[in-house]
Design a protein around this motif. Sequence first.
Motif, short mmCIF file in Angstrom:
data_model
loop_
_atom_site.label_atom_id
_atom_site.label_comp_id
_atom_site.label_asym_id
_atom_site.label_seq_id
_atom_site.Cartn_x
_atom_site.Cartn_y
_atom_site.Cartn_z
N UNK A 484 3.98 -27.87 -7.88
CA UNK A 484 4.44 -26.51 -8.21
C UNK A 484 5.95 -26.32 -7.96
N UNK A 485 6.68 -27.43 -7.99
CA UNK A 485 8.14 -27.32 -7.90
C UNK A 485 8.66 -26.45 -9.04
N UNK A 486 8.12 -26.65 -10.24
CA UNK A 486 8.60 -25.89 -11.41
C UNK A 486 7.94 -24.52 -11.49
N UNK A 487 6.60 -24.49 -11.31
CA UNK A 487 5.87 -23.24 -11.37
C UNK A 487 6.46 -22.20 -10.43
N UNK A 488 6.74 -22.64 -9.20
CA UNK A 488 6.96 -21.67 -8.13
C UNK A 488 8.29 -21.84 -7.42
N UNK A 489 8.60 -23.05 -6.96
CA UNK A 489 9.79 -23.25 -6.12
C UNK A 489 11.05 -22.82 -6.87
N UNK A 490 11.26 -23.39 -8.05
CA UNK A 490 12.48 -23.09 -8.82
C UNK A 490 12.56 -21.62 -9.17
N UNK A 491 11.43 -21.02 -9.52
CA UNK A 491 11.44 -19.62 -9.92
C UNK A 491 11.72 -18.68 -8.74
N UNK A 492 11.23 -19.04 -7.55
CA UNK A 492 11.55 -18.22 -6.38
C UNK A 492 13.04 -18.27 -6.09
N UNK A 493 13.65 -19.44 -6.28
CA UNK A 493 15.09 -19.56 -6.07
C UNK A 493 15.82 -18.65 -7.07
N UNK A 494 15.40 -18.69 -8.33
CA UNK A 494 16.03 -17.85 -9.35
C UNK A 494 15.89 -16.37 -9.01
N UNK A 495 14.69 -15.96 -8.62
CA UNK A 495 14.45 -14.54 -8.32
C UNK A 495 15.25 -14.09 -7.11
N UNK A 496 15.25 -14.93 -6.06
CA UNK A 496 15.97 -14.56 -4.84
C UNK A 496 17.45 -14.37 -5.09
N UNK A 497 18.03 -15.29 -5.85
CA UNK A 497 19.47 -15.21 -6.13
C UNK A 497 19.80 -14.04 -7.05
N UNK A 498 18.93 -13.74 -8.02
CA UNK A 498 19.24 -12.68 -8.97
C UNK A 498 19.04 -11.29 -8.37
N UNK A 499 17.95 -11.11 -7.65
CA UNK A 499 17.62 -9.76 -7.18
C UNK A 499 18.09 -9.48 -5.75
N UNK A 500 18.13 -10.51 -4.90
CA UNK A 500 18.51 -10.30 -3.50
C UNK A 500 19.88 -10.88 -3.21
N UNK A 501 20.40 -11.65 -4.17
CA UNK A 501 21.70 -12.31 -4.01
C UNK A 501 21.70 -13.29 -2.84
N UNK A 502 20.51 -13.79 -2.47
CA UNK A 502 20.37 -14.75 -1.38
C UNK A 502 19.32 -15.79 -1.77
#
Length: 889
Positions: A484-502
Amino acid sequence: MTKAQDLPKAYEHQSVEGKWYQFWLSKNYFKADDSSKKPTYTVMMPPPNVTGVLHMGHALNCTLQDTLVRYKRMKGFNCLWQPGMDHAGISTQIVVEKQLASQGIKREELGREKFLEKVWQWKAQSGGMIFKQQQKLGVSVDWDRAKFTLDEDMSLAVKKVFVDLYKESLIYRGNRLVNWCPRCNTAVSDLEVKHQDQKGTLWHIKYGGLTVATTRPETMLGDTAVAVHPEDERYKKLVGKKIKLPLTNREISVIADESVDKDFGSGVVKITPAHDFNDYETAKRHNLEMISIFDNKAIVNENGGAYKGLTSIAARKKVLEDLTEMGLLIKEEPHPMSVGKCDRCEAVIEPMLSDQWFVKIKPLADKAIKVVEDGNIKFYPENWKKTYLDWLYNIKDWCISRQLWWGHRIPAWHCADCKHITVSMEDAKKCENCGSKNISQDNDVLDTWFSSWLWPMNTLGWPAETEALKKYYPTNVLVTGFDIIFFWVARMVMAGLHFKKQIPFKDVYIHGLVRDERGQKMSKSKGNVVDPLDLVNDYGTDALRFTLASFVGAGKDIRFSEDRLDGYRNFINKIWNATRFCLTALEGVELSKNIDANSLTLADKYIVHELGQTINEVTQALENYQFTEAAQKLYQFTWNEFCDWYLELSKPVLYGTDQKQKTQSGAVLVGTLERLARLLHPLIPYVTEEVYQTLRNIYPSIKNEKESICIQEYPTLSDSFLKLASKEAAFEIDVVKKVVGALRNIRGENRISPAIKIKILVQTQSTALLKILQQNDAFITSLGRLEKADYLTQLPDTKKSAVSLLTIGQERINVIVPLEGLVDFNEEIKRLNKELEKVAKDFDIVNKQLTSDNFVKHAPKEILEEKKLLLSQLTDKRQNILASLERLS
């Protein structure tokens, strides 16, 4: 007060585990404290599906996370291990649909609202069983914070993300080719398609004066062109011409496209844009018509003409029959192919044109690439960094809509009058464009991963700036499987950086799969699935946890076998037996409160030194996610140093009459055992709590400590107890261990019974070593079961003797056992020659296999490695036999 005789002879995990887990829960040891001033340590549990049942992958994942959290809690951190469950859109809907079908009810007959009521009822009754199963593994999560991806606050966060991305033009709706599951009746992502290699057929068909080859002749009904390579001289004159499409009344164009391999088959390929991803891209480049010939159930539609109403398989059979009858089927030949199947239901995936919602992913992916390239997020093992980056470099827009009823419904309303789409946080009452009230909400729900990618943030209260979010975000580590590196890990990184800037986490630890002992993936069809709960019942949670941690090594898959598990159950029992031995030997002895280093035995100083080494090595291993190394260090110290050597070396004191020495050495023994329990606790929590509580009930010095081992301090090198260590004592004991080990090997190789006391010679030219050997003669005699040992500086005649050469630094020691009277030389020579013949025969067989090109080419990698290892072992065995024969001659 507990007495040694009150303790059960064997460790009884059934009576221990439930007792201590409930004790931990009652004391709130697992709860994170939002007001604490301690440093925080946060781990997000990958939320299991609400339909989930505990499997070996869960057991491994939970073991590793719990090890880290318990370790950090003991290191003084305020730990939050966040639990939760995923609503699992497709999986859950399938489960409830099957349940209704058994009652003769179809989802469509109930309607959306009534069906969702049934799903919620099922969730309340049967969903979440996995939480109770996880508790059997001893997981120390903060259960009061458990979240569900369809909780009201979670749903609001999902809706906000959709609306915000839509307003930023990062979400759009379009008609595109998607993976379509005709069984689940929904689009699925590329990641939800599993490809299986199968034996297929390649059919060669006449298209006018051309020949095309295809593995799916039924899709020719949707062809809108044939393509050739622009530099293929055979067809240059035909480019731009029209040809008749067989079985239809249509004509299609001959186009030139560089994607065509002119050396494959005839160099002509059919283009079916609505049912093939490569053809879809070709069609976009040439502005070709896209004709869909299947409906949502993969039944041929009106565009299929006379074949309307047939399934894809039936249509293929009929098309081939008609082509044969018309003389258009030239030939067919076997052809290997990869077939995409739905990861949930195993149905064959059909590429299908469909109106879907997409996330324009590249702007988000670019940031997720940079933080990993810059080292702000680290992967353990590091090789998974490349996997993560390679996917993001080549990422495609994310299809986020699913044609389901269970899930987060898309907050978009379609106007029947002006066709405008209103996207809103609130339920729209009218079209924002024309004001019409003739609007309806989009029927689709969002991909399950669209809620999961927000997990590290919205479980802590985001989008509100809660105290929990401020305190625990970003999290420390994510522990998950590579799948689930693609399903979940990468997407959490994208979401965190876009919405929380962290970033959402600093470290990502990737573990492999748990396979069977032959390296095969566990599956019901193979009959090799192992239920971790059965293993827990039979062997105990601690044995299972230690087994998994011992073999997880560096992101590689685990080969699981019950033999290994049984071995680690023995390890758990060894810890318990060592505890019983200590308490029995020290019964009635009042331990010294102030240990005098000068009055300790050599063995005492040695074990404290080894304890310090172990504390250092295990701490370093856990800090670097080296679970296998930590487990192996602890196993080696517990079984070898503490149980096999120290307890044996301590028996003269423990069974002796010097009470003062007992109080001193006894304090070292109990102090070491208690610290060992603390070292082991993160990996094996139950037996260590039982040992700790047993010691607390007997010894006041421990009773005054924390009431549970799980909140005790993890051993550190600053512990004043370690001042009792002596490096010199450890060196002396190491010399003794090597000599005794050599003696035991000689006994085994020459089949000398351990019951027979023997005479030996020990020779060294080192004055220092000779002194150590003479001073520790009592240990060597006792542990080696000797009648007598003589220590020499000159090497004697070793004819008809067994000799073992030891290297200690730059010096050497020869351990010599005269065999006269102990071994029947003639019989032993016969036995060795017979064994030599067998070894030679086995060697020839294995060597022949490894020098066979055919065997090397076709044998699985793991079999080749096993054969190479066997050849090396046979070589060593042959050399040992020859050496023995030479000594006996």
